[in-house]
Design an enzyme around this catalytic site. Structure first.
Site, mmCIF file in Angstrom:
data_model
loop_
_atom_site.group_PDB
_atom_site.id
_atom_site.type_symbol
_atom_site.label_atom_id
_atom_site.label_comp_id
_atom_site.label_asym_id
_atom_site.label_seq_id
_atom_site.Cartn_x
_atom_site.Cartn_y
_atom_site.Cartn_z
ATOM 1 N N ASP A 54 0.835 -1.210 0.000
ATOM 2 C CA ASP A 54 0.000 0.000 0.000
ATOM 3 C C ASP A 54 0.864 1.251 0.000
ATOM 4 O OD1 ASP A 54 -2.927 -1.252 0.767
ATOM 5 O OD2 ASP A 54 -1.283 -2.331 1.735
ATOM 6 N N ASP A 87 -1.576 -2.780 -4.003
ATOM 7 C CA ASP A 87 -1.860 -1.348 -4.063
ATOM 8 C C ASP A 87 -0.555 -0.618 -4.353
ATOM 9 O OD1 ASP A 87 -4.551 -1.685 -3.806
ATOM 10 O OD2 ASP A 87 -4.729 -0.777 -1.835
ATOM 11 N N HIS A 228 -10.535 -2.727 7.579
ATOM 12 C CA HIS A 228 -11.131 -3.675 6.632
ATOM 13 C C HIS A 228 -11.538 -4.979 7.296
ATOM 14 C CE1 HIS A 228 -8.941 -1.125 3.561
ATOM 15 N NE2 HIS A 228 -10.166 -1.171 3.098
ATOM 16 N N HIS A 254 -3.458 -4.243 2.343
ATOM 17 C CA HIS A 254 -4.850 -3.783 2.344
ATOM 18 C C HIS A 254 -5.159 -2.885 3.537
ATOM 19 C CE1 HIS A 254 -8.768 -3.531 0.681
ATOM 20 N NE2 HIS A 254 -9.379 -4.305 1.555
ATOM 21 N N ASP A 255 -5.009 -3.390 4.758
ATOM 22 C CA ASP A 255 -5.117 -2.510 5.914
ATOM 23 C C ASP A 255 -3.788 -1.796 6.104
ATOM 24 O OD1 ASP A 255 -7.695 -2.422 6.943
ATOM 25 O OD2 ASP A 255 -7.498 -4.365 7.911
#
Length: 341
Positions: A54, A87, A228, A254-255
């Site tokens: 991310d 990401d 999430h 993701h988180d």
């Protein structure tokens, strides 16, 4: 009543059975369909790498600071490669092969000498909001030789195999309630068939693996205390395959945080490394089994993994390179006793 088979007939039957067993043992085993990238071990038989997720924000939200510390830790550990949990390009992936976001968020940021190693990358949900084929294109590697991005694939280091899984198509909400976002599902449809193929190939690859350590990398969480939370589709479809095939780590992004979860219900260590840039969500929800949360940090950072044939160590670092959490484990090398038929 005596047997109608004489000694000679029994000998023939036994010979045929032995021949059949021999033929089966010589038959080629089915190979997983996932592309495998071979990565050599160090001369001492070890392997080490960094994990970041991310991150792709043109250096903003402390991305550049995280990259600086990754370079310093990477030099200290003499890493072999870097893993990205997805990401890779915000907010909506790449627009095309010529999108300057690739240079501005990757090549111009991770400039430390120690980071000039292969980068193995999976796609995240934000990557799917752009031109997916652009991120997957070999042309990016011609621009920056470090970039190795595929949907699902294997990195084989002999003592450890890393299985990269394309998790975005698993999530129902992206299809049923995309909240105004447009996703590039080219190459994924029909979705059910795509997911089944990923699961089948992964299960086959894990089952065939003779590595002492098995690590699965995906973008989405299986277990998480951050905003999430757990991804129910991965809990139901992916997790049983991992548990049935002796996977040691599930590593995700993701988180936008760092966390280590270890439950009594599963032998797998669940590790989140999603602190490559924007973080500090200010959210935490893990109340039912607080003892399962071994570490949680709601900020930027990354993690390192070092592996030998019998030992593994992970370390989490913050944006300043401070060590936040360590975890080590060991196991007997079963490969020496694994005798094929």
């Amino acid at each position: 009543m005596g047997s109608k088979f004489g000694t000679g007939s029994l000998n023939i039957v036994m010979t045929l059975l032995l021949c059949l067993i021999l033929l089966l043992s010589m038959a080629p085993k089915l190979k997983a369909e996932l592309t495998t990238v071979e990565h050599p071990l160090n001369s001492d038989g070890s392997i080490s790498f960094l994990v970041v997720g991310d991150w792709g924000r043109r250096g903003l939200y402390n991305q550049s600071q995280v990259a600086l510390q990754m370079g310093r830790i990477g030099e200290k550990l003499d890493i072999n490669f870097v893993v990205s949990t997805g990401d890779n390009i915000y907010d909506s992936g790449m627009k095309s092969i010529d999108d300057p976001a690739f240079q501005l968020s990757f090549s111009n940021i991770y400039t430390s000498p120690s980071l000039q190693k292969p980068w193995y990358l999976v796609l995240g949900n934000h990557d799917y909001r752009g031109d997916v084929e652009a991120q997957l294109s070999p042309m990016l590697r011609s621009m920056d030789s470090r970039w190795i991005c595929m949907r699902s694939f294997i990195v084989n280091t002999e003592i450890a195999e890393l299985f990269f899984v394309d998790t975005t198509p698993f999530v129902d909400d992206y299809f049923l309630s995309p909240k105004g976002q447009t996703y590039d599902w080219g190459g994924v449809s029909p979705r059910e068939s795509y997911i089944q193929t990923v699961l089948t190939d992964l299960e086959m690859g894990l089952r065939e693996s003779r590595a002492n350590w098995k690590i699965v990398v995906g973008h989405h969480t299986i277990k998480s205390a951050s905003i999430h939370g757990n991804t129910k589709e991965l809990e139901s479809l992916l997790l049983p395959i991992l548990e049935a095939n002796n996977v040691d780590l599930y590593v995700n992004g993701h988180d936008h945080c760092l966390q280590h979860i270890s439950t009594s219900q599963s032998p797998i260590q669940f590790l989140t490394s999603g602190g490559g840039s924007k973080a500090w969500r200010g959210y935490y929800n893990w109340t039912t089994t607080p003892e399962d949360m071994k570490f949680f940090y709601d900020g930027q950072g990354f993690m390192s993994v070092k592996i030998t044939r019998t030992e593994m160590g992970i370390v989490f670092y913050d944006v300043s390179g401070n060590i936040l959490h360590k975890w080590d484990t060991s196991k007997t090398s079963y490969t020496a006793f694994d005798v094929p038929l």
